[in-house]
Design an enzyme around this catalytic site. Structure first.
Site, PDB file in Angstrom:
ATOM      1  N   HIS A 128      20.844  23.052   1.099  1.00 40.69           N
ATOM      2  CA  HIS A 128      22.013  22.696   1.903  1.00 40.69           C
ATOM      3  C   HIS A 128      21.826  21.283   2.459  1.00 40.69           C
ATOM      4  O   HIS A 128      20.778  20.977   3.028  1.00 40.69           O
ATOM      5  CB  HIS A 128      22.194  23.682   3.056  1.00 40.69           C
ATOM      6  CG  HIS A 128      23.463  23.461   3.825  1.00 40.69           C
ATOM      7  ND1 HIS A 128      24.678  23.888   3.369  1.00 40.69           N
ATOM      8  CD2 HIS A 128      23.707  22.831   4.994  1.00 40.69           C
ATOM      9  CE1 HIS A 128      25.624  23.555   4.229  1.00 40.69           C
ATOM     10  NE2 HIS A 128      25.057  22.897   5.228  1.00 40.69           N
ATOM     11  N   ASP A 164      25.544  30.160   5.389  1.00 41.14           N
ATOM     12  CA  ASP A 164      24.561  29.126   5.743  1.00 41.14           C
ATOM     13  C   ASP A 164      23.792  29.472   7.006  1.00 41.14           C
ATOM     14  O   ASP A 164      23.402  28.601   7.779  1.00 41.14           O
ATOM     15  CB  ASP A 164      25.235  27.751   5.943  1.00 41.14           C
ATOM     16  CG  ASP A 164      26.059  27.325   4.742  1.00 41.14           C
ATOM     17  OD1 ASP A 164      25.861  27.915   3.670  1.00 41.14           O
ATOM     18  OD2 ASP A 164      26.876  26.410   4.880  1.00 41.14           O
ATOM     19  N   TRP A 594      15.255  -4.166 -22.144  1.00 40.06           N
ATOM     20  CA  TRP A 594      14.529  -5.162 -21.369  1.00 40.06           C
ATOM     21  C   TRP A 594      13.664  -6.096 -22.210  1.00 40.06           C
ATOM     22  O   TRP A 594      13.036  -7.006 -21.672  1.00 40.06           O
ATOM     23  CB  TRP A 594      13.654  -4.487 -20.309  1.00 40.06           C
ATOM     24  CG  TRP A 594      12.884  -3.278 -20.760  1.00 40.06           C
ATOM     25  CD1 TRP A 594      13.188  -1.982 -20.497  1.00 40.06           C
ATOM     26  CD2 TRP A 594      11.672  -3.241 -21.536  1.00 40.06           C
ATOM     27  NE1 TRP A 594      12.264  -1.134 -21.052  1.00 40.06           N
ATOM     28  CE2 TRP A 594      11.312  -1.881 -21.690  1.00 40.06           C
ATOM     29  CE3 TRP A 594      10.853  -4.224 -22.097  1.00 40.06           C
ATOM     30  CZ2 TRP A 594      10.166  -1.482 -22.385  1.00 40.06           C
ATOM     31  CZ3 TRP A 594       9.720  -3.828 -22.802  1.00 40.06           C
ATOM     32  CH2 TRP A 594       9.392  -2.473 -22.951  1.00 40.06           C
ATOM     33  N   ALA A 620      19.120  -4.125 -18.363  1.00 33.90           N
ATOM     34  CA  ALA A 620      18.025  -3.220 -18.017  1.00 33.90           C
ATOM     35  C   ALA A 620      17.667  -3.413 -16.545  1.00 33.90           C
ATOM     36  O   ALA A 620      17.710  -4.529 -16.016  1.00 33.90           O
ATOM     37  CB  ALA A 620      16.809  -3.500 -18.892  1.00 33.90           C
ATOM     38  N   GLY A 655      24.588   3.708 -16.337  1.00 35.70           N
ATOM     39  CA  GLY A 655      24.749   3.988 -17.764  1.00 35.70           C
ATOM     40  C   GLY A 655      25.475   5.291 -18.020  1.00 35.70           C
ATOM     41  O   GLY A 655      26.333   5.381 -18.903  1.00 35.70           O
ATOM     42  N   GLN A 656      25.141   6.323 -17.234  1.00 36.75           N
ATOM     43  CA  GLN A 656      25.795   7.617 -17.420  1.00 36.75           C
ATOM     44  C   GLN A 656      27.282   7.532 -17.093  1.00 36.75           C
ATOM     45  O   GLN A 656      28.122   8.086 -17.798  1.00 36.75           O
ATOM     46  CB  GLN A 656      25.127   8.677 -16.543  1.00 36.75           C
ATOM     47  CG  GLN A 656      25.646  10.086 -16.768  1.00 36.75           C
ATOM     48  CD  GLN A 656      25.398  10.582 -18.181  1.00 36.75           C
ATOM     49  OE1 GLN A 656      24.282  10.512 -18.682  1.00 36.75           O
ATOM     50  NE2 GLN A 656      26.445  11.063 -18.841  1.00 36.75           N
ATOM     51  N   LEU A 695      18.539   1.961 -32.025  1.00 35.04           N
ATOM     52  CA  LEU A 695      17.587   2.813 -31.327  1.00 35.04           C
ATOM     53  C   LEU A 695      16.149   2.528 -31.767  1.00 35.04           C
ATOM     54  O   LEU A 695      15.807   1.428 -32.160  1.00 35.04           O
ATOM     55  CB  LEU A 695      17.971   4.279 -31.556  1.00 35.04           C
ATOM     56  CG  LEU A 695      19.424   4.618 -31.194  1.00 35.04           C
ATOM     57  CD1 LEU A 695      19.749   6.053 -31.542  1.00 35.04           C
ATOM     58  CD2 LEU A 695      19.704   4.344 -29.731  1.00 35.04           C
ATOM     59  N   CYS A 728      12.010  -4.477 -31.288  1.00 33.96           N
ATOM     60  CA  CYS A 728      12.506  -3.247 -31.902  1.00 33.96           C
ATOM     61  C   CYS A 728      12.161  -3.138 -33.376  1.00 33.96           C
ATOM     62  O   CYS A 728      11.987  -2.046 -33.900  1.00 33.96           O
ATOM     63  CB  CYS A 728      14.007  -3.118 -31.676  1.00 33.96           C
ATOM     64  SG  CYS A 728      14.936  -4.567 -32.180  1.00 33.96           S
TER      65      CYS A 728
END
Length: 923
Positions: A128, A164, A594, A620, A655-656, A695, A728
């Protein structure tokens, strides 16, 4: 691109919690908070026998359900547990079947029957967000702020029947900052510390040490959920009370007041320290004195004479504006003309009549282009007006933005008065004397053409990897900042000049931006060095140099994007013309890594902008500074407001939200494969936005015995150690033909001993620090795993004994196909070498392709037939023959398999940011 060493090391180490008592748990709840509690409890060794959460909404599962389904944990999605106060038998029966010993309820919003709460051996605990008994009820966080509490916190208590009031198990508290909002309290304390507390509580129960402290009724409060109808601000009170009411209602439902007879919702309140800047008075219903519309927002005064600042206003029709723009929005933006200005307006009307000779009369509503005007008429209009009114600054673009006579006169009069001039870009810099220059680094969010603090005022430190020192504090963007940036980008695309601009003019702006980047290249390279650890000479040539080339390349594409005509079967006697148009997608999100902060920005955003889109970019978290400097240069290049928005901060938050946002139509991401998968899923569930992903990689490099040995050694080292291995396309595994293997390794080690490791700003340095501390630690763990699995460490493998995050260039030999380091990417300066038998071309190809990645690859041989044979069979997006790391702005770049899809660079990159429309006309 990054691997998770912690999972691997669990094979070789025993957690300190391993032998503690463990429980069988049922998780009842929802949200990202619930997901984190679930995941952390499993990491601690507890067994989750069932997850009970809410049904999917708009086809999208709750984050808790997503995580549990991925793990194979039984998931139940009940819309309710009881009807008319009575438990639903089949729901209770399904719950009891899992056999839980404890119910854990993180942010559970459903009413759970007592026969479920009391069923497990240890009962149920629930989180809570208040220090019970204060602020019982669902709006606890809001009331903490509304009441002006100096302390906030949370309780974990033994669940009761939704009141509660159950006994307390554990509580934590934190100070409430003067300008805290629900978001800042949640993100700073209630979320991260709440997760830890839930996990700790479960372990206390498992160990038989959990208290049950009865709640006192003394000090207990219960305030219901606020509704819009009773959220109006009482202006007849001190400023701090007004501020508390607004911030306590921020986002939902929003605190309202009445301005000019209209109900207006106030958002983004903060106490104002010092005197208010100059502004224009605004009457506020019930206020002790008029408000003040200033360049920073709307200043409101309390009965105590103190002031607060409100950043945004929302009208009843849903339109939200910056409070600073109140008098320049809507109908209030039209200006009254003086007698002299009316005379000039009539002279301009005559100019319009001369050009629009086919129109009987030029009315206020007459549209220049709908009346038949062409591009030459635009030039004539501009030049005639400039000739009539010497000194007026007018461009052809102004005509396209004000096409009716009335709008044109309004624009002209503002220009004549000097009211319509672009506001000068205000930048608060973090400065640093270094590399024989004064670095001037923006550190705030860049939204709608302005630098500004994050909505919640939160900041974080960006670190210099050379010595671990703090470079400066950077704004930590919130979800609210994302929403404002997306709204700005959307408006810029649909309403602003960018979407209507001639493509060639757009190209001119991008060329100008490239010129400004070149003008500031030494400053950009220095920022890149101190923020990412890149060796300065490499930063100058590649990080910055290729970024400039990329913008120039795509600037040249702007006026060459077109469709084609298509012959189709025609139904006689009718005839048809079918053609296609290439159109921009709209608002695009770009998330960059980054390792090459500026170059990755350029690779994606240049193509995005050239295609005519607008963008919101998240750099980043550990390397935000060159992106923010780029934002400053883009404004100086004349890129219109809202076209480019830069949001430093957390990938998990910013990002989300970008992945989930319904107004974003395309997302381009470079980063790790696991995060890429999550982004792709979020993009699919939100609004099926287009996605391109670059990726992870485990790029094979095959070195045959007939190679040019000098070149193979030099380029082979570059394939691994270029940019400290944070690359990468780095060769993740070298296959060296048996007959030259030992000589090759000997030559590599000999060259490594000559390599200078040190300050990246030293022009003679070959090898700088790893990007950040956590990454260096993962590289050391990677080396430990390699040794434990039996690979031979020939050179390096340790941290360099000096300040900063320096990793020794490393060589492993004797690497077998089953080993972790043969399969997983290090993303660091670690050469992984395996032998293959002389002449076994097909065998080494099978081994090279035996990976889920397919980003890049390479082969060294003097035999052109062998080179072509191997390059045709390597399953990767790029194949280098007798070279490595040779990328060019005109050549498409991207991977296969779990290295992602879509292309950066070259003409192919434009297609990622365009949509094709087919049009058929019958005539």
């Amino acid at each position: 691109m990054l691997w998770t060493a912690s999972q691997v090391l669990r094979k070789f180490s025993t957690s300190s919690n391993y032998y503690q008592n463990k429980l069988k748990l049922a998780i009842i709840g929802q949200s990202l908070f619930g997901q984190e509690v679930y995941s952390n409890l499993r990491k601690q060794g507890h067994k989750v026998v069932g997850v009970f959460t809410v049904p999917d909404k708009d086809g999208k599962a709750d984050p808790l359900a997503v995580a549990a389904e991925k793990d194979g944990t039984p998931v139940f999605k009940f819309p309710r547990w009881r009807v008319k106060g009575k438990p639903i038998p089949e729901v209770v029966e399904a719950y009891k079947a899992v056999g839980a010993e404890l119910n854990v309820m993180p942010f559970c919003s459903q009413f759970i029957p007592m026969n479920v709460i009391d069923d497990p051996k240890h009962g149920s605990i629930i989180y809570h967000p208040s220090i019970l008994p204060l602020h019982r009820g669902a709006s606890a966080i809001n009331w903490t702020l509304i009441h002006g509490d100096k302390k906030a916190g949370f309780s974990v208590f033994w669940a009761d029947d939704g009141l509660d009031t159950g006994p307390i198990l554990l509580q934590r508290e934190c100070a409430v900052e003067p300008n805290d909002t629900v978001d800042t309290l949640y993100n700073r304390f209630l979320f991260p510390e709440g997760i830890k507390a839930m996990v700790e509580s479960v372990q206390l129960i498992a160990d038989g040490k959990a208290p049950r402290i009865p709640q006192s009724e003394e000090g207990a409060t219960y305030e219901g959920i606020q509704k819009k109808s009773n959220a109006k601000v009482n202006m007849a009170q001190p400023a701090e009370a007004i501020h508390n009411w607004i911030r306590g209602h921020d986002k939902v439902p929003g605190a309202t007041t009445v301005i000019d007879g209209l109900t207006v919702t106030l958002y983004g309140s903060s106490m104002l320290g010092g005197s208010a800047p100059a502004g224009q008075p605004l009457e506020i219903e019930g206020a002790s004195q008029p408000g003040l519309v200033t360049k920073n927002g709307l200043v409101l005064y309390g009965t105590d004479g103190k002031a607060l600042l409100v950043k945004n206003l929302q009208f009843e029709d849903g339109k939200m504006i910056s409070a600073a723009k109140y008098f320049s929005s809507g109908e209030s933006s039209s200006v009254e003309l003086t007698d002299d200005e009316k005379k000039i307006a009539e002279e301009i009307r005559n100019i319009w009549k001369g050009i629009l000779s086919n129109v009987p009369a030029v009315e206020d509503t007459t549209d220049f282009f709908k009346s038949g005007a062409a591009s030459m008429d635009v030039v004539r209009l501009v030049e005639e007006v400039k000739q009539k009114c010497a000194g007026i600054q007018l461009q052809t673009e102004d005509v396209y933005m004000a096409t009716t006579f009335q709008d044109f006169i309004q624009m002209f009069v503002r220009r004549l008065r000097g009211e319509d001039q672009e506001e000068e870009l205000v930048v608060d810099y973090a400065t640093k004397e270094i590399n024989n220059m004064t670095l001037k680094m923006p550190y705030q969010c860049f939204i709608n053409g302005n630098f500004e603090d994050a909505e919640n005022g939160k900041v974080y430190d960006t670190i210099n990897p050379t010595d671990g020192s703090v470079i400066c504090k950077v704004a930590y963007a919130s979800v609210g900042d994302v929403d404002r940036a997306v709204a700005a980008a959307k408006e810029a695309f649909y309403e602003g000049p960018w979407g209507r601009m001639n493509p060639r003019d757009r190209g001119t702006m991008l060329f100008k931006l490239a010129d400004l980047m070149e003008e500031h290249e030494e400053e950009l390279a220095t920022i890149e060095s101190i923020d990412s650890g890149a060796v300065y000479t490499l930063a100058l040539k590649t990080h910055v140099g290729m970024s400039i080339q990329t913008f120039r390349y795509f600037a040249g594409w702007c006026d060459k994007i077109h469709g084609k005509t298509i012959p189709i079967n025609q139904a006689r006697p009718n005839r048809n013309l079918t053609f296609t148009k290439r159109e921009p997608i709209g608002v695009c999100a770009i998330i960059i890594p980054w390792n090459y902060p500026l170059m990755m920005l350029a690779w994606k955003s240049a193509a995005c902008l050239a295609a005519g889109n607008t963008l919101v970019l998240k750099p980043a978290q550990v390397t935000p500074l060159t992106a923010l400097k780029f934002a400053e240069l883009s404004a100086k290049a004349g890129i219109p407001k809202g076209v480019i928005n830069i949001l430093p901060g957390s990938g998990g938050m910013v990002g989300q939200r970008l992945s989930d946002h319904p107004d974003i139509r395309k997302l381009g991401f470079t980063g790790s494969t696991p995060i890429g998968k999550q982004i792709m899923k979020s993009c699919a569930l939100s609004n099926l936005k287009k996605v391109s992903l670059e990726l992870g990689g485990k790029s094979p490099l095959i070195i045959f015995s007939d190679c040019d040995m000098d070149k193979a050694v030099r380029m082979g080292m570059s394939s691994v150690y270029f940019n400290k291995g944070e690359n990468c396309i780095a060769a993740g595994r070298l296959f060296v033909e048996e007959s030259i293997h030992d000589e090759y390794i000997s030559r590599v080690v000999e060259e490594l001993k000559k390599m200078k490791i040190g300050d990246p700003l030293d022009r003679s340095t070959d090898h700088g620090p790893q990007n950040h501390k956590a990454h260096m630690v993962k590289l050391l763990e990677y080396c430990e795993v390699g040794l434990k699995e039996g690979a031979t460490l020939v050179y390096g493998g340790k941290q360099v004994d000096r300040p900063g995050f320096f990793m020794e260039p490393t060589v492993f030999t004797g690497v077998e196909d089953h080993m972790f380091i043969a399969k997983e990417e290090s993303f660091g300066p670690i050469m992984v070498v395996s032998k293959f038998k002389d002449g076994d071309v097909d065998g080494v190809l099978r081994r090279a392709n035996d990976t889920e990645y397919g980003l890049a690859s390479g082969v060294f041989t003097r035999d052109i037939n062998k080179a072509m044979y191997v390059s045709e069979r390597l399953d990767a997006g790029t194949v280098f023959v007798n070279t490595y790391n040779k990328t060019d702005v005109a050549s498409p770049f991207g991977g296969f398999k779990q290295s992602g899809f879509g292309k950066d660079l070259g003409e192919d990159a434009l297609l990622e940011y365009l949509k094709t429309k087919a049009i058929t006309v019958e005539y």
